[in-house]
Design an enzyme around this catalytic site. Structure first.
Site, PDB file in Angstrom:
ATOM      1  N   LYS A   1     -33.824  31.870  92.099  1.00  0.00           N
ATOM      2  CA  LYS A   1     -34.922  30.903  92.180  1.00  0.00           C
ATOM      3  C   LYS A   1     -36.147  31.383  91.410  1.00  0.00           C
ATOM      4  O   LYS A   1     -36.893  30.567  90.864  1.00  0.00           O
ATOM      5  CB  LYS A   1     -35.299  30.653  93.642  1.00  0.00           C
ATOM      6  CG  LYS A   1     -34.198  30.009  94.471  1.00  0.00           C
ATOM      7  CD  LYS A   1     -34.646  29.721  95.887  1.00  0.00           C
ATOM      8  CE  LYS A   1     -34.984  30.968  96.675  1.00  0.00           C
ATOM      9  NZ  LYS A   1     -33.818  31.886  96.852  1.00  0.00           N
TER      10      LYS A   1
ATOM     11  N   SER B   1     -28.089  28.855  83.630  1.00  0.00           N
ATOM     12  CA  SER B   1     -28.678  30.137  83.233  1.00  0.00           C
ATOM     13  C   SER B   1     -27.562  31.096  82.836  1.00  0.00           C
ATOM     14  O   SER B   1     -26.590  31.263  83.569  1.00  0.00           O
ATOM     15  CB  SER B   1     -29.489  30.727  84.385  1.00  0.00           C
ATOM     16  OG  SER B   1     -29.967  32.018  84.054  1.00  0.00           O
ATOM     17  N   THR B   2     -27.732  31.729  81.683  1.00  0.00           N
ATOM     18  CA  THR B   2     -26.719  32.654  81.169  1.00  0.00           C
ATOM     19  C   THR B   2     -27.274  34.060  80.968  1.00  0.00           C
ATOM     20  O   THR B   2     -26.789  34.826  80.140  1.00  0.00           O
ATOM     21  CB  THR B   2     -26.145  32.128  79.836  1.00  0.00           C
ATOM     22  OG1 THR B   2     -27.219  31.990  78.893  1.00  0.00           O
ATOM     23  CG2 THR B   2     -25.457  30.788  80.020  1.00  0.00           C
TER      24      THR B   2
ATOM     25  N   GLY C   1     -37.519  38.536  97.303  1.00  0.00           N
ATOM     26  CA  GLY C   1     -37.785  39.147  96.001  1.00  0.00           C
ATOM     27  C   GLY C   1     -37.369  38.214  94.889  1.00  0.00           C
ATOM     28  O   GLY C   1     -36.191  37.924  94.727  1.00  0.00           O
ATOM     29  N   HIS C   2     -38.346  37.681  94.163  1.00  0.00           N
ATOM     30  CA  HIS C   2     -38.055  36.779  93.057  1.00  0.00           C
ATOM     31  C   HIS C   2     -38.267  37.524  91.743  1.00  0.00           C
ATOM     32  O   HIS C   2     -39.378  37.962  91.449  1.00  0.00           O
ATOM     33  CB  HIS C   2     -38.937  35.530  93.129  1.00  0.00           C
ATOM     34  CG  HIS C   2     -38.630  34.657  94.312  1.00  0.00           C
ATOM     35  ND1 HIS C   2     -39.410  33.591  94.677  1.00  0.00           N
ATOM     36  CD2 HIS C   2     -37.616  34.704  95.208  1.00  0.00           C
ATOM     37  CE1 HIS C   2     -38.895  33.012  95.750  1.00  0.00           C
ATOM     38  NE2 HIS C   2     -37.808  33.677  96.085  1.00  0.00           N
TER      39      HIS C   2
ATOM     40  N   GLN D   1     -35.494  32.745 100.326  1.00  0.00           N
ATOM     41  CA  GLN D   1     -34.138  32.820 100.860  1.00  0.00           C
ATOM     42  C   GLN D   1     -33.347  31.545 100.498  1.00  0.00           C
ATOM     43  O   GLN D   1     -33.655  30.914  99.510  1.00  0.00           O
ATOM     44  CB  GLN D   1     -34.160  33.075 102.371  1.00  0.00           C
ATOM     45  CG  GLN D   1     -34.550  34.489 102.765  1.00  0.00           C
ATOM     46  CD  GLN D   1     -36.033  34.700 102.880  1.00  0.00           C
ATOM     47  OE1 GLN D   1     -36.782  33.845 103.305  1.00  0.00           O
ATOM     48  NE2 GLN D   1     -36.483  35.874 102.483  1.00  0.00           N
TER      49      GLN D   1
ATOM     50  N   GLY E   1     -29.468  32.732  99.648  1.00  0.00           N
ATOM     51  CA  GLY E   1     -30.566  33.390  98.955  1.00  0.00           C
ATOM     52  C   GLY E   1     -30.083  34.167  97.741  1.00  0.00           C
ATOM     53  O   GLY E   1     -28.881  34.213  97.454  1.00  0.00           O
ATOM     54  N   ASP E   2     -31.015  34.730  96.993  1.00  0.00           N
ATOM     55  CA  ASP E   2     -30.707  35.531  95.789  1.00  0.00           C
ATOM     56  C   ASP E   2     -30.022  34.702  94.710  1.00  0.00           C
ATOM     57  O   ASP E   2     -29.296  35.241  93.874  1.00  0.00           O
ATOM     58  CB  ASP E   2     -29.824  36.742  96.138  1.00  0.00           C
ATOM     59  CG  ASP E   2     -30.413  37.591  97.247  1.00  0.00           C
ATOM     60  OD1 ASP E   2     -31.603  37.928  97.146  1.00  0.00           O
ATOM     61  OD2 ASP E   2     -29.689  37.898  98.215  1.00  0.00           O
TER      62      ASP E   2
ATOM     63  N   GLY F   1     -32.936  46.846  97.281  1.00  0.00           N
ATOM     64  CA  GLY F   1     -31.940  47.596  96.515  1.00  0.00           C
ATOM     65  C   GLY F   1     -30.565  47.590  97.155  1.00  0.00           C
ATOM     66  O   GLY F   1     -29.624  48.221  96.657  1.00  0.00           O
TER      67      GLY F   1
END
Length: 438
Positions: free
Chosen positions: A22, A418-419, A46-47, A229, A18-19, A307
């Site tokens: 996405k 992705s940068t 959390g997206h 996830q 996950g994380d 967090g």
């Protein structure tokens, strides 16, 4: 009987724990699709999406909703906290994003209640040192009720008399369980009135979303399927018991949305240029503290919802091969490449050993996985900035080499890079399957 037409229906899955980013990937792709549909999980996901110097954190609503005119679906495979969903709707409205007429909630989705959160916290506390690392948002207990066939669904919420009867029955059972297991009854005063009031806010969103999506596909409209996830948190195939309570792999589309697997035309897997995980559980490629702290700081590796600081590790190709097998990944997205812009050397895990012997399969048990010895390949870093680059040929040579190494090892295309968190900090190499889907 004629075959149904195969229109564009693409799944986006997390290929790690996950994380992986996405939210940004779905937001980027969503401009090319009519619908974005969420098939599993709850508001523990959390997206995060960044555009126009604004940051959006979506938990239940698919991130495709941020694209004007596009439609979004929350499927039957999700578990929905009405309070969290309404708060999310209000936050979008304050930001100028109107969702009415564009967002649809499955009438078969199961509901999360405050007692689910209470029992989640109590169970996690009771585990002591064996804590799973749950977000304590009631996700697991809601799925438990679903599988125990005592869950309450959105369709029940819309029928006050039926809802009252079912809630009364479930509360009596829950109070007995809580009193026996944790020594106290649950706080349930005013729950019926609160949820009937919430029902009034949600009624206009409710639909039979399986019919909605299948009708859309029959008409030639396009659908982007969004999970929550990642593969290694899948309830059946992840690092059990340190997993989520639903199916995060592409198979979750069929069960969570009521769309047949034969209608899926492609699968996009998302991975970071490195690996992270949140909470407890085995993590074979976890970095030493100092390296992890540096990567965490550069990558802002803190949970979008909780967090919590994320554990950081080197890229694990064993995990990615496993994810490709389980979900049938056609194209791989590599996010956060820029986090390695200052790295002198980069390690990549190419295989596992257990007690000195190579492993050919992903271990099913965390006891074995906790004793894994990763085989590493060390690659040189590029030590040049990448965020403003928009064409793959303009990336530093060593960055291209790193991506090529991943692609060659996994025998899959790198369809997007992705940068940075912004929409435009994205590279889509020409000639890839993913480019053809846009």
């Amino acid at each position: 009987m004629t075959d149904k037409p195969r229109t564009k229906a693409i799944v986006v899955v997390g290929a790690q724990w996950g994380d992986e980013g996405k939210g940004k990937v779905v937001d980027y792709l969503a401009s090319s699709f009519d619908y974005t549909a969420r098939y599993a999980g709850g508001h523990n996901a959390g997206h995060t999406v960044m555009f126009d110097n604004r940051r959006f954190v979506l938990q239940l609503i698919p991130s495709g909703i941020l694209r004007p005119g596009k439609k979004a679906v929350i499927g039957a495979g999700t578990v929905v906290d009405p309070v969290a969903l309404i708060a999310e709707l209000e936050n979008l409205k304050k930001s100028g994003v109107e969702v009415r007429g564009r967002l649809f909630l499955s009438n078969r989705a199961h509901l999360i209640f405050p007692y689910h959160r209470e029992m989640d916290r109590a169970a996690e506390s009771a585990r002591g040192a064996a804590k799973i690392g749950t977000t304590s948002r009631g996700i697991g207990p809601a799925y438990e009720d679903k599988m125990a066939r005592r869950g309450i669904r959105v369709c029940d919420l819309l029928e006050p008399e039926r809802f009252s009867e079912k809630l009364e029955r479930v509360i009596a059972e829950k109070n007995a369980i809580s009193s026996a297991a944790y020594g106290h009854p649950l706080e349930t005063a005013g729950l019926l009135e609160q949820y009937l009031e919430l029902a009034a806010h949600l009624r206009g969103l409710v639909a039979d979303t399986a019919v909605l999506l299948n009708d859309a596909l029959d008409k030639g409209e396009t659908v982007l399927f969004e999970g929550a996830q990642g593969t290694m948190l899948d309830i059946d195939h992840g690092t059990y018991p340190y997993v989520t309570s639903s199916n995060a792999t592409s198979g979750g589309v069929a069960t969570g949305l009521g769309v047949a697997p034969t209608r899926i035309t492609g699968v996009v897997g998302v991975t970071k240029a490195y690996t992270t995980r949140v909470g407890s559980g085995p993590f074979p490629t976890e970095m030493p503290d100092l390296d992890a702290q540096e990567v965490r700081a550069r990558g802002n590796e803190f949970g979008a919802v909780t967090g919590r600081p994320r554990r950081c590790g080197w890229l694990d190709l064993v995990v990615l091969r496993y994810a490709m097998m389980l979900s049938g990944i056609d194209s791989l997205v590599v996010t956060k490449l820029d986090v390695f812009d200052h790295q002198a050397e980069i390690q990549v895990c190419t295989g596992y050993r257990f007690k000195g012997k190579p492993l050919r399969e992903m271990p099913p048990d965390v006891e074995t996985l906790s004793q894994i010895e990763p085989d590493y390949k060390t690659l040189p870093g590029w030590q040049k900035p990448t965020p403003k680059i928009r064409d793959v040929k303009d990336l530093p040579e060593k960055a291209r080499d790193y991506l090529s190494f991943i692609s060659d090892q996994l025998q899959v295309e790198i369809g997007m890079i992705s940068t940075g968190p912004e929409r435009d900090a994205t590279i889509v190499p020409r000639g890839t399957k993913l480019a053809a889907w846009l």
